[in-house]
Design an enzyme around this catalytic site. Structure first.
Site, mmCIF file in Angstrom:
data_model
loop_
_atom_site.group_PDB
_atom_site.id
_atom_site.type_symbol
_atom_site.label_atom_id
_atom_site.label_comp_id
_atom_site.label_asym_id
_atom_site.label_seq_id
_atom_site.Cartn_x
_atom_site.Cartn_y
_atom_site.Cartn_z
ATOM 1 N N LYS A 101 0.863 -1.194 0.000
ATOM 2 C CA LYS A 101 0.000 0.000 0.000
ATOM 3 C C LYS A 101 0.897 1.240 0.000
ATOM 4 C CE LYS A 101 -1.595 2.862 2.769
ATOM 5 N NZ LYS A 101 -1.524 4.045 1.876
ATOM 6 N N GLU B 167 10.473 1.485 9.927
ATOM 7 C CA GLU B 167 11.484 2.484 9.546
ATOM 8 C C GLU B 167 10.821 3.843 9.716
ATOM 9 O OE1 GLU B 167 14.527 2.096 8.823
ATOM 10 O OE2 GLU B 167 14.764 0.036 8.161
ATOM 11 N N CYS C 74 14.286 10.879 5.510
ATOM 12 C CA CYS C 74 14.285 10.569 6.941
ATOM 13 C C CYS C 74 15.686 10.643 7.529
ATOM 14 C CB CYS C 74 13.703 9.186 7.149
ATOM 15 S SG CYS C 74 14.506 7.961 6.115
ATOM 16 N N GLU D 88 10.767 16.470 13.986
ATOM 17 C CA GLU D 88 11.087 16.295 12.570
ATOM 18 C C GLU D 88 10.262 17.287 11.742
ATOM 19 O OE1 GLU D 88 9.758 12.651 10.609
ATOM 20 O OE2 GLU D 88 11.767 12.445 9.779
#
Ligand code: NAD
Length: 489
Positions: A183, A259, A293, A392
């Site tokens: 997905k 992750e 990331c 972040e």
């Protein structure tokens, strides 16, 4: 056959390209804000069919035991995709806003080539290990360890490096003998749907082994996390969503591989070339508008060289203005969406509220009337406890923070909920090694070393994730261990 985008508006379910039950949804080019086409919009019933197909393919075919077939199919997929490389490149630039130069590496060509690495592993891996004879409880017994596929993998992926992340899941999962339901993120469905089309039309991958379900609805990811027919959820995305996936997966106690996000430190020691280091830090955070990331977004520099480092970083960013991702020289393209740009801009406002100074950038480029662009930005004057240094941002924004020596730099680098990546710059190898040993993170670059490659495990400490992607370690995430004990002759 050309991969026209309009052709890609299909799901791949049980070997067939089928429409989505919810119709289609628009795909927007982030550099122009134009609708460039539509993708198939799946609903829960489509996802149910995909999971059913993957379960059937795993339980009733020899896929998981036929190592040679899997290696052949993975190489076939790699070669077929390479045959479409120019179309894939154009679509990746248009859909992801990925700078063209990155498509020669981790945005496209690298991950496709990496399928060959996983094909090789399917053939060379030691699937059976002989533990020899022992006599536990006095019974002479011969023991063997068999490595087997986990089963059906639910792969949930983000939009920032769609090919890299999709193939870093499909490659090892298939090589290990699993079947997959992928997905992708709603922002980048074409990158995945085109792979589905190539699998259906140009490979011998058996029906049901790979299913690709594009949807505008995030709930289909949650469906993968809860469905008891899924054995492993392999998730890449934000830490908040990763926590939701892990909680949902606990109900059926499925394996999770996560992750997640990062806020990695770029540590400059006092004997490093400040100008060289800061210009690399600037380049890194501007690349793909900071939407990576593992991008280093906290620049830790010696206090006595703070002003010099600010000047060097500003000079680096000045040459990296946000621009058209299709242009060969562009390093910093657009953010993926208006929502993501709003998020980044809210952090720029917060930086000022927290007492920070926007040294450069902090705005939208004046020459761009359309597109989700934000200029590469340097924030100074805040401590590591500021929210802009802790959270972040996922944009072209770097925060510069002074340190008082090697131990202090290690302390600040580790003062983060994340531990995904990082960089250390210094001239004395012993001091550099000491800092490397002190930082709690999954990946470290030393003096500009490049860690990205198929055989190099990548992943996070702390809230940056659980498990490793790529390399043998990444392959083994998709394996179970079976111990077989029989009476010895
Ligand atoms: P996201 O967490 O919003 O979405 C990721 C995927 O999860 C999408 O496919 C989304 O549809 C799906 N999803 C959303 N809600 C879900 C739910 N409740 N259950 C299951 N699935 C759900 O992340 P994003 O905004 O697409 O991507 C950016 C984030 O990804 C950043 O935090 C970045 O650091 C992270 N990321 C991590 C890595 C890594 O390897 N560590 C790599 C790339 C991106």
């Amino acid at each position: 056959m050309p991969l026209r985008p309009t052709d890609s508006s299909a799901l791949l379910v049980d070997g067939k390209l089928v429409p989505g039950s919810s119709g289609v949804f628009d795909i927007v080019n982030p550099a122009t804000e134009e609708v460039i086409g539509q993708a198939a919009d799946a609903d829960a019933t489509d996802m149910d069919s995909a999971i059913q197909a993957a379960r059937r393919a795993f339980d009733t075919t020899s896929w998981s035991r036929d190592h040679a077939l899997r290696a052949r199919c993975l190489r076939q997929l790699r070669d077929a995709l390479q045959g479409h490389i120019d179309e894939l490149r154009d679509i990746t630039i248009a859909e992801v806003g990925a700078p063209r130069f990155l498509t020669s590496g981790p945005q496209l060509e690298g991950p496709i080539a990496d399928l060959g690495y996983f094909a090789d592993l399917a053939e060379s891996y030691e699937w059976e290990r002989d533990l020899g004879v022992a006599a536990p409880m006095g019974i002479k017994t011969h023991r063997r360890v068999l490595k087997e596929a986990v089963g059906v993998v639910g792969a949930i992926t983000p939009w920032n490096f769609p090919h890299q992340i999709n193939f870093a899941k499909i490659g090892p999962a298939l090589a290990a003998g699993n079947t997959v339901v992928l997905k992708p993120a709603p922002d980048t469905p074409w990158c995945a749907a085109l792979v589905g089309k190539v699998i259906a039309e140009e490979t011998d991958i058996p029906a049901g082994v790979v299913n690709i379900v594009t949807s505008s609805d995030h709930a289909l990811g949650a469906q993968l996390s809860t469905d008891p027919r899924i054995d492993l959820v392999s998730f890449t995305g934000s830490t908040a969503t990763g926590k939701a996936v892990m909680a949902a997966a606990s109900e059926s106690l499925k394996k999770v591989f996560l992750e997640l996000g990062g806020k990695s430190a770029f540590v400059v020691l006092d004997d490093a070339d400040i100008n060289g280091a800061c210009s690399i830090a600037a380049f890194t955070v501007a690349t793909h508008a900071g939407q990576g990331c593992a991008i280093t977004t906290r620049l830790l520099v010696p206090r006595e060289k703070y002003d010099e480092a600010i000047a060097a970083t500003k000079a680096g960013l000045a040459g990296l203005a946000a621009g058209d991702p299709d242009a060969p020289g562009t390093i910093c393209g657009p953010l993926i969406s208006a929502k993501q740009r709003d998020r980044v801009e809210s952090y720029l406002k917060l930086a000022v509220e927290e007492g920070g100074t926007i040294e450069c950038g902090g705005d939208r480029p004046s020459d761009k009337e359309r597109g989700f662009f934000v200029s590469p930005t340097l924030i100074s004057g805040v401590g590591n406890d500021a929210r802009v240094a802790q959270e972040e941002i996922f944009g072209p924004v770097i925060v510069i923070i002074p340190h008082d020596g090697d131990e202090d730099a290690i302390r600040i680098a580790n003062d983060s909920p994340y531990g995904l990546s990082g960089s250390v710059w210094g001239a004395d190898p012993d001091r550099v090694e000491h800092v490397v040993a002190g930082i709690r993170t999954g990946t470290l670059s030393v003096n500009g070393g490049v860690w990205y490659s198929a055989d190099a495990p990548f992943g996070g400490y702390k809230q940056s994730g659980i498990g490793r992607e790529m390399g043998v370690a990444g392959f083994e995430e998709y394996l179970e261990t079976k111990l077989v004990a029989a009476p010895a002759q």
